[in-house]
Scaffold this active site. Structure first.
Site, mmCIF file in Angstrom:
data_model
loop_
_atom_site.group_PDB
_atom_site.id
_atom_site.type_symbol
_atom_site.label_atom_id
_atom_site.label_comp_id
_atom_site.label_asym_id
_atom_site.label_seq_id
_atom_site.Cartn_x
_atom_site.Cartn_y
_atom_site.Cartn_z
ATOM 1 N N VAL A 96 70.523 34.066 32.382
ATOM 2 C CA VAL A 96 70.620 33.224 31.193
ATOM 3 C C VAL A 96 71.798 33.701 30.361
ATOM 4 O O VAL A 96 71.954 34.897 30.105
ATOM 5 C CB VAL A 96 69.312 33.271 30.366
ATOM 6 C CG1 VAL A 96 69.427 32.378 29.137
ATOM 7 C CG2 VAL A 96 68.119 32.862 31.218
ATOM 8 N N ASP A 152 52.314 31.985 33.880
ATOM 9 C CA ASP A 152 53.050 33.241 33.723
ATOM 10 C C ASP A 152 53.202 33.566 32.235
ATOM 11 O O ASP A 152 54.242 34.055 31.797
ATOM 12 C CB ASP A 152 54.413 33.145 34.409
ATOM 13 C CG ASP A 152 55.092 34.506 34.589
ATOM 14 O OD1 ASP A 152 54.372 35.537 34.616
ATOM 15 O OD2 ASP A 152 56.320 34.542 34.695
ATOM 16 N N LYS A 178 70.769 28.461 31.628
ATOM 17 C CA LYS A 178 69.976 29.167 32.633
ATOM 18 C C LYS A 178 70.504 28.765 34.005
ATOM 19 O O LYS A 178 70.509 27.581 34.352
ATOM 20 C CB LYS A 178 68.502 28.785 32.478
ATOM 21 C CG LYS A 178 67.552 29.512 33.387
ATOM 22 C CD LYS A 178 66.119 29.114 33.024
ATOM 23 C CE LYS A 178 65.099 29.790 33.885
ATOM 24 N NZ LYS A 178 63.719 29.402 33.509
ATOM 25 N N GLY A 228 60.688 32.650 45.336
ATOM 26 C CA GLY A 228 61.631 31.973 44.463
ATOM 27 C C GLY A 228 62.839 32.795 44.107
ATOM 28 O O GLY A 228 63.064 33.868 44.627
ATOM 29 N N SER A 229 63.611 32.280 43.177
ATOM 30 C CA SER A 229 64.855 32.900 42.756
ATOM 31 C C SER A 229 64.712 33.431 41.342
ATOM 32 O O SER A 229 63.828 33.042 40.604
ATOM 33 C CB SER A 229 65.980 31.873 42.779
ATOM 34 O OG SER A 229 66.107 31.309 44.047
ATOM 35 N N PHE A 230 65.608 34.308 40.996
ATOM 36 C CA PHE A 230 65.647 34.808 39.634
ATOM 37 C C PHE A 230 66.847 34.197 38.926
ATOM 38 O O PHE A 230 67.924 34.110 39.489
ATOM 39 C CB PHE A 230 65.731 36.327 39.623
ATOM 40 C CG PHE A 230 64.461 36.969 40.097
ATOM 41 C CD1 PHE A 230 63.399 37.117 39.227
ATOM 42 C CD2 PHE A 230 64.331 37.401 41.402
ATOM 43 C CE1 PHE A 230 62.218 37.699 39.651
ATOM 44 C CE2 PHE A 230 63.156 37.983 41.835
ATOM 45 C CZ PHE A 230 62.095 38.134 40.958
ATOM 46 N N ALA A 231 66.631 33.813 37.700
ATOM 47 C CA ALA A 231 67.667 33.154 36.918
ATOM 48 C C ALA A 231 68.442 34.170 36.092
ATOM 49 O O ALA A 231 67.946 35.240 35.762
ATOM 50 C CB ALA A 231 67.032 32.127 35.988
#
Length: 138
Positions: free
Chosen positions: A7, A114, A22, A2-5
């Site tokens: 914010v 998580d 976000k 996945g990707s990292f957000a």
């Protein structure tokens, strides 16, 4: 995976309300599936101890989630700052976490997957707000 957000704190110019913006990049088809899953789950959530998703949109490269802004520390930061928690605070936070999880599990059939102190924020009234449903599943 996945990707990292990222914010950012933002302001709704129509209402003056502070929000969290976000931004999640669409790095590959797997990440797009995970982000859509996160949005689908968050759109169903309405609980005082879970961050609220106001709206979302996307463009060719990113998803944008406009969420409730929580102005205080994470639970981990609070524990580190205080050198631990007093029993009454630990009981308060634990009770709120349990209430939120009972709602997620029994009402929505959602598993967060998580849950950690970094993903629990404290609001201005010292109540918890669970965040980050990127790994959640139904």
């Amino acid at each position: 995976m996945g990707s990292f957000a990222t914010v950012h704190r933002a302001i709704n110019t129509a209402t003056g309300q502070k929000v969290a913006l976000k931004i999640i990049p669409k790095s590959d088809s797997d990440s797009v599936h995970l982000i859509r899953n996160e949005i689908n789950i968050m759109e169903r959530i309405d609980h005082p101890f879970i961050v609220y998703l106001y709206e979302w949109f996307e463009d060719e490269t990113n998803f944008y989630l406009i969420e409730e802004f929580v102005p205080s520390l994470s639970l981990l930061e609070k524990i580190n700052e205080c050198g631990g928690l007093q029993e009454f605070l630990a009981l308060k936070y634990f009770s709120q976490i349990v209430m939120a999880l009972v709602y997620l599990h029994n009402e929505l059939h959602v598993v967060h997957r998580d849950l950690k102190a970094e993903n629990i924020l404290l609001d201005e009234n010292d109540n918890i707000k669970i965040i980050d449903f990127g790994l959640a599943s139904i």
